[in-house]
Design a protein around this motif. Structure first.
Motif, PDB file in Angstrom:
ATOM      1  N   SER A  60     -10.088  -0.189   1.135  1.00 21.90           N
ATOM      2  CA  SER A  60      -9.808  -1.019   2.304  1.00 21.90           C
ATOM      3  C   SER A  60      -8.327  -1.392   2.347  1.00 21.90           C
ATOM      4  O   SER A  60      -7.543  -1.057   1.456  1.00 21.90           O
ATOM      5  N   GLU A  61      -7.952  -2.118   3.386  1.00 26.06           N
ATOM      6  CA  GLU A  61      -6.571  -2.578   3.531  1.00 26.06           C
ATOM      7  C   GLU A  61      -6.155  -3.473   2.376  1.00 26.06           C
ATOM      8  O   GLU A  61      -5.021  -3.392   1.878  1.00 26.06           O
ATOM      9  N   ASN A  62      -7.077  -4.333   1.928  1.00 24.10           N
ATOM     10  CA  ASN A  62      -6.766  -5.217   0.801  1.00 24.10           C
ATOM     11  C   ASN A  62      -6.458  -4.431  -0.464  1.00 24.10           C
ATOM     12  O   ASN A  62      -5.502  -4.730  -1.185  1.00 24.10           O
ATOM     13  N   ALA A  63      -7.286  -3.424  -0.750  1.00 18.93           N
ATOM     14  CA  ALA A  63      -7.081  -2.610  -1.948  1.00 18.93           C
ATOM     15  C   ALA A  63      -5.761  -1.854  -1.866  1.00 18.93           C
ATOM     16  O   ALA A  63      -5.026  -1.746  -2.863  1.00 18.93           O
ATOM     17  N   ILE A  64      -5.446  -1.336  -0.684  1.00 19.38           N
ATOM     18  CA  ILE A  64      -4.186  -0.601  -0.516  1.00 19.38           C
ATOM     19  C   ILE A  64      -3.006  -1.546  -0.677  1.00 19.38           C
ATOM     20  O   ILE A  64      -1.984  -1.192  -1.287  1.00 19.38           O
ATOM     21  N   ALA A  65      -3.125  -2.767  -0.161  1.00 20.34           N
ATOM     22  CA  ALA A  65      -2.038  -3.740  -0.281  1.00 20.34           C
ATOM     23  C   ALA A  65      -1.739  -4.049  -1.744  1.00 20.34           C
ATOM     24  O   ALA A  65      -0.567  -4.143  -2.148  1.00 20.34           O
ATOM     25  N   GLU A  66      -2.783  -4.201  -2.545  1.00 19.37           N
ATOM     26  CA  GLU A  66      -2.579  -4.475  -3.974  1.00 19.37           C
ATOM     27  C   GLU A  66      -1.839  -3.340  -4.652  1.00 19.37           C
ATOM     28  O   GLU A  66      -0.942  -3.556  -5.483  1.00 19.37           O
ATOM     29  N   ARG A  67      -2.192  -2.113  -4.297  1.00 16.82           N
ATOM     30  CA  ARG A  67      -1.535  -0.957  -4.909  1.00 16.82           C
ATOM     31  C   ARG A  67      -0.086  -0.825  -4.450  1.00 16.82           C
ATOM     32  O   ARG A  67       0.791  -0.462  -5.246  1.00 16.82           O
ATOM     33  N   VAL A  68       0.173  -1.133  -3.182  1.00 18.21           N
ATOM     34  CA  VAL A  68       1.542  -1.073  -2.669  1.00 18.21           C
ATOM     35  C   VAL A  68       2.434  -2.072  -3.403  1.00 18.21           C
ATOM     36  O   VAL A  68       3.570  -1.762  -3.779  1.00 18.21           O
ATOM     37  N   VAL A  69       1.907  -3.287  -3.626  1.00 24.08           N
ATOM     38  CA  VAL A  69       2.669  -4.300  -4.347  1.00 24.08           C
ATOM     39  C   VAL A  69       2.927  -3.861  -5.786  1.00 24.08           C
ATOM     40  O   VAL A  69       3.997  -4.114  -6.357  1.00 24.08           O
ATOM     41  N   ALA A  70       1.952  -3.158  -6.375  1.00 22.37           N
ATOM     42  CA  ALA A  70       2.143  -2.649  -7.735  1.00 22.37           C
ATOM     43  C   ALA A  70       3.218  -1.565  -7.763  1.00 22.37           C
ATOM     44  O   ALA A  70       3.983  -1.467  -8.731  1.00 22.37           O
ATOM     45  N   ALA A 126       5.717  -1.246  -5.480  1.00 25.84           N
ATOM     46  CA  ALA A 126       6.996  -1.837  -5.068  1.00 25.84           C
ATOM     47  C   ALA A 126       6.848  -3.349  -5.128  1.00 25.84           C
ATOM     48  O   ALA A 126       6.505  -3.990  -4.120  1.00 25.84           O
ATOM     49  N   PRO A 127       7.038  -3.951  -6.305  1.00 24.47           N
ATOM     50  CA  PRO A 127       6.807  -5.387  -6.491  1.00 24.47           C
ATOM     51  C   PRO A 127       7.521  -6.242  -5.435  1.00 24.47           C
ATOM     52  O   PRO A 127       8.662  -5.977  -5.057  1.00 24.47           O
ATOM     53  N   GLY A 128       6.815  -7.251  -4.969  1.00 21.43           N
ATOM     54  CA  GLY A 128       7.332  -8.137  -3.933  1.00 21.43           C
ATOM     55  C   GLY A 128       6.166  -8.778  -3.215  1.00 21.43           C
ATOM     56  O   GLY A 128       5.029  -8.744  -3.689  1.00 21.43           O
ATOM     57  N   ARG A 129       6.432  -9.356  -2.055  1.00 22.87           N
ATOM     58  CA  ARG A 129       5.369  -9.989  -1.282  1.00 22.87           C
ATOM     59  C   ARG A 129       4.472  -8.937  -0.642  1.00 22.87           C
ATOM     60  O   ARG A 129       4.896  -7.811  -0.379  1.00 22.87           O
ATOM     61  N   ARG A 130       3.241  -9.325  -0.420  1.00 26.07           N
ATOM     62  CA  ARG A 130       2.300  -8.416   0.211  1.00 26.07           C
ATOM     63  C   ARG A 130       2.776  -8.060   1.607  1.00 26.07           C
ATOM     64  O   ARG A 130       3.098  -8.945   2.406  1.00 26.07           O
ATOM     65  N   PRO A 131       2.831  -6.770   1.950  1.00 26.97           N
ATOM     66  CA  PRO A 131       3.286  -6.370   3.289  1.00 26.97           C
ATOM     67  C   PRO A 131       2.269  -6.749   4.357  1.00 26.97           C
ATOM     68  O   PRO A 131       1.059  -6.765   4.101  1.00 26.97           O
ATOM     69  N   ASP A 132       2.766  -7.060   5.552  1.00 26.54           N
ATOM     70  CA  ASP A 132       1.871  -7.415   6.654  1.00 26.54           C
ATOM     71  C   ASP A 132       1.051  -6.202   7.118  1.00 26.54           C
ATOM     72  O   ASP A 132      -0.076  -6.356   7.598  1.00 26.54           O
ATOM     73  N   ALA A 133       1.630  -5.016   6.978  1.00 28.24           N
ATOM     74  CA  ALA A 133       0.951  -3.772   7.374  1.00 28.24           C
ATOM     75  C   ALA A 133       0.951  -2.835   6.175  1.00 28.24           C
ATOM     76  O   ALA A 133       1.813  -1.956   6.044  1.00 28.24           O
ATOM     77  N   PRO A 134      -0.009  -2.993   5.251  1.00 32.85           N
ATOM     78  CA  PRO A 134       0.003  -2.240   3.992  1.00 32.85           C
ATOM     79  C   PRO A 134       0.002  -0.724   4.153  1.00 32.85           C
ATOM     80  O   PRO A 134       0.683  -0.022   3.408  1.00 32.85           O
ATOM     81  N   VAL A 135      -0.771  -0.196   5.100  1.00 34.70           N
ATOM     82  CA  VAL A 135      -0.825   1.262   5.259  1.00 34.70           C
ATOM     83  C   VAL A 135       0.509   1.789   5.771  1.00 34.70           C
ATOM     84  O   VAL A 135       1.020   2.812   5.292  1.00 34.70           O
ATOM     85  N   ALA A 136       1.097   1.093   6.739  1.00 34.28           N
ATOM     86  CA  ALA A 136       2.412   1.502   7.245  1.00 34.28           C
ATOM     87  C   ALA A 136       3.454   1.426   6.126  1.00 34.28           C
ATOM     88  O   ALA A 136       4.325   2.299   6.012  1.00 34.28           O
ATOM     89  N   ALA A 137       3.358   0.395   5.280  1.00 35.00           N
ATOM     90  CA  ALA A 137       4.292   0.251   4.162  1.00 35.00           C
ATOM     91  C   ALA A 137       4.114   1.390   3.162  1.00 35.00           C
ATOM     92  O   ALA A 137       5.102   1.921   2.621  1.00 35.00           O
ATOM     93  N   LEU A 138       2.855   1.789   2.911  1.00 33.08           N
ATOM     94  CA  LEU A 138       2.586   2.894   1.994  1.00 33.08           C
ATOM     95  C   LEU A 138       3.154   4.202   2.543  1.00 33.08           C
ATOM     96  O   LEU A 138       3.757   4.993   1.800  1.00 33.08           O
ATOM     97  N   VAL A 139       2.964   4.436   3.834  1.00 35.37           N
ATOM     98  CA  VAL A 139       3.501   5.654   4.453  1.00 35.37           C
ATOM     99  C   VAL A 139       5.017   5.704   4.306  1.00 35.37           C
ATOM    100  O   VAL A 139       5.595   6.750   3.968  1.00 35.37           O
ATOM    101  N   GLU A 140       5.668   4.567   4.541  1.00 35.32           N
ATOM    102  CA  GLU A 140       7.128   4.510   4.428  1.00 35.32           C
ATOM    103  C   GLU A 140       7.560   4.720   2.978  1.00 35.32           C
ATOM    104  O   GLU A 140       8.508   5.469   2.699  1.00 35.32           O
ATOM    105  N   LEU A 141       6.868   4.095   2.052  1.00 31.92           N
ATOM    106  CA  LEU A 141       7.209   4.210   0.635  1.00 31.92           C
ATOM    107  C   LEU A 141       7.010   5.631   0.138  1.00 31.92           C
ATOM    108  O   LEU A 141       7.774   6.133  -0.705  1.00 31.92           O
ATOM    109  N   ALA A 142       6.001   6.312   0.669  1.00 33.05           N
ATOM    110  CA  ALA A 142       5.670   7.671   0.224  1.00 33.05           C
ATOM    111  C   ALA A 142       6.759   8.682   0.576  1.00 33.05           C
ATOM    112  O   ALA A 142       6.810   9.765  -0.018  1.00 33.05           O
TER     113      ALA A 142
END
Length: 387
Positions: free
Chosen positions: A262-272, A274-290
């Motif tokens: 889910s979005e929550n699970a993806i948000a936790e992984r994104v923070v792991a 790229a440490p920092g505050r939880r992104p407002d749009a975790p999937v978009a943040a993951l796409v950008e980070l990738a």
């Protein structure tokens, strides 16, 4: 002596017969929008003698507005009648964690009023107070209330909605309907999204579709033959409960699949990653980070692979033909959607198009309007979903 033969009594009462004719006029005017009395007579099949008093009543009630003469190829120009979408209002209520969002819309889906209310007391009391306040002077035009709940709905009761404090079934529809005096429908929020996309969004050109909504949980809305399908117990589309392991049955109303993808699970992984505050749009943040991080790129592919397996599992059973990505899933960029499409193509037993939903937060509203107006057009009350 000759027996007097009494003609059989009509099974339709005079009052019901008038209501059927009235609904025919309203439905025709709603579809055509601007027409003359002669056109209304032709389209409804009602005689001028029957139509004249009905039109007079509908003008007085605000359903029809008299306009000036329309264009005429021959003869005297005819006065025109225009349907007024503000004559029919519907309230769309979304139950969300810690708050209730309420919107009043007309029959075109145009929002008349909007308000978000913090949920500090009882859900039913909050709904029954908020809808009349928001409708204001338009309350007499309210034709129904549609309530979207993030859980399983059956017979107007909601369960398995832990994010809004509803785990056991509670008869929300019956209570609200009794208080407000208008028909009420309660349905899963993703079902309403699917209905909205089918009515006015990315699924308006097809009869069958599956809407996959990713947020705190993962759910699916199913439309087959143009109708939302809920299943025997109202739990159709609860794909977040898809088991990942025979021993994993989920917990606290959260399914095994959504607990991991889910979005929550993806948000936790994104923070792991790229440490920092939880992104407002975790999937978009993951796409950008990738784009620059190999670990993020590998994780994004894991997410797409998991989502594709979920889609293919649904395709094997229902063959929707089109899958719409909603919520956080709609944050995928074009290359990610193409990757997801290729994964589905490689495993699905039938051609399945994957694309983003387009209405976003407006999907629930359009679904609520669609529910209410479909019932009104049929001359029926808004029915409560039931097994």
């Amino acid at each position: 002596m000759t027996d007097v033969v009494t003609p059989p009594t009509s099974p339709v009462s005079r009052e019901r017969s008038k209501e059927i004719k009235r609904l025919s006029v309203i439905s025709t005017a709603r579809q055509v929008r601007l027409l003359s009395r002669a056109e209304l007579t032709e389209l409804t099949g009602l005689s001028p003698a029957t139509l004249t008093p009905l039109v007079r009543e509908l003008i007085a009630e605000g359903y029809l507005i008299e306009r000036g003469p329309g264009a005429s190829r021959s003869g005297r120009p005819r006065a025109m009648l225009e349907f007024n979408p503000r004559a029919e209002l519907v309230a769309a209520v979304s139950l969300e964690p810690s708050r209730i969002s309420c919107e009043i819309a007309d029959s075109d889906g145009a929002v008349v009023a909007h308000r978000a209310v913090r949920l500090t007391g009882d859900i039913i009391d909050t709904i029954c107070r908020s809808v009349p306040e928001l409708a204001g002077d338009g309350l007499p035009a309210l034709r129904g209330v549609a309530i979207a709940a993030p859980g399983v709905s059956s017979g107007g009761a909601v369960r398995l909605a832990p994010s809004v404090g509803l785990v056991e079934g509670r008869p929300i529809a019956e209570s609200v309907q009794r208080h407000l005096g208008v028909p009420v429908v309660v349905d899963n929020d993703v079902n309403l999204m699917a209905a909205g996309e089918h009515a006015a969004g990315a699924g308006s050109d097809v009869a069958d579709l599956l809407l996959l909504h990713v947020s705190d949980g993962i759910g699916a809305g199913l439309v087959l033959d143009g109708q939302v399908r809920r299943g025997a117990g109202g739990a159709a589309g609860e794909v977040g409960f898809l088991p990942l392991d025979p021993a994993d049955r989920g917990h606290d109303g959260i399914g095994p699949f959504e607990a991991r993808w889910s979005e929550n699970a993806i948000a936790e992984r994104v923070v792991a990653l790229a440490p920092g505050r939880r992104p407002d749009a975790p999937v978009a943040a993951l796409v950008e980070l990738a784009r620059a991080d190999e670990r993020a790129a590998a994780y994004l592919d894991e997410v797409l692979t998991a989502w594709s397996r979920l889609i293919v599992s649904c395709v094997c059973v229902i063959d929707p033909g089109r899958v719409l990505l909603s919520g956080a899933a709609a944050q995928l960029d074009d290359p990610a959607v193409e990757r997801l499409q290729s994964l589905v193509d490689a495993a699905a037993p039938s051609v399945t198009e994957v694309r983003r939903a387009v209405l976003g937060d407006r999907a629930v509203l359009h679904g609520a309007v669609s529910y209410a107006l479909s019932a009104a057009a049929a001359g029926l009350p808004i029915l409560l979903p039931s097994p």
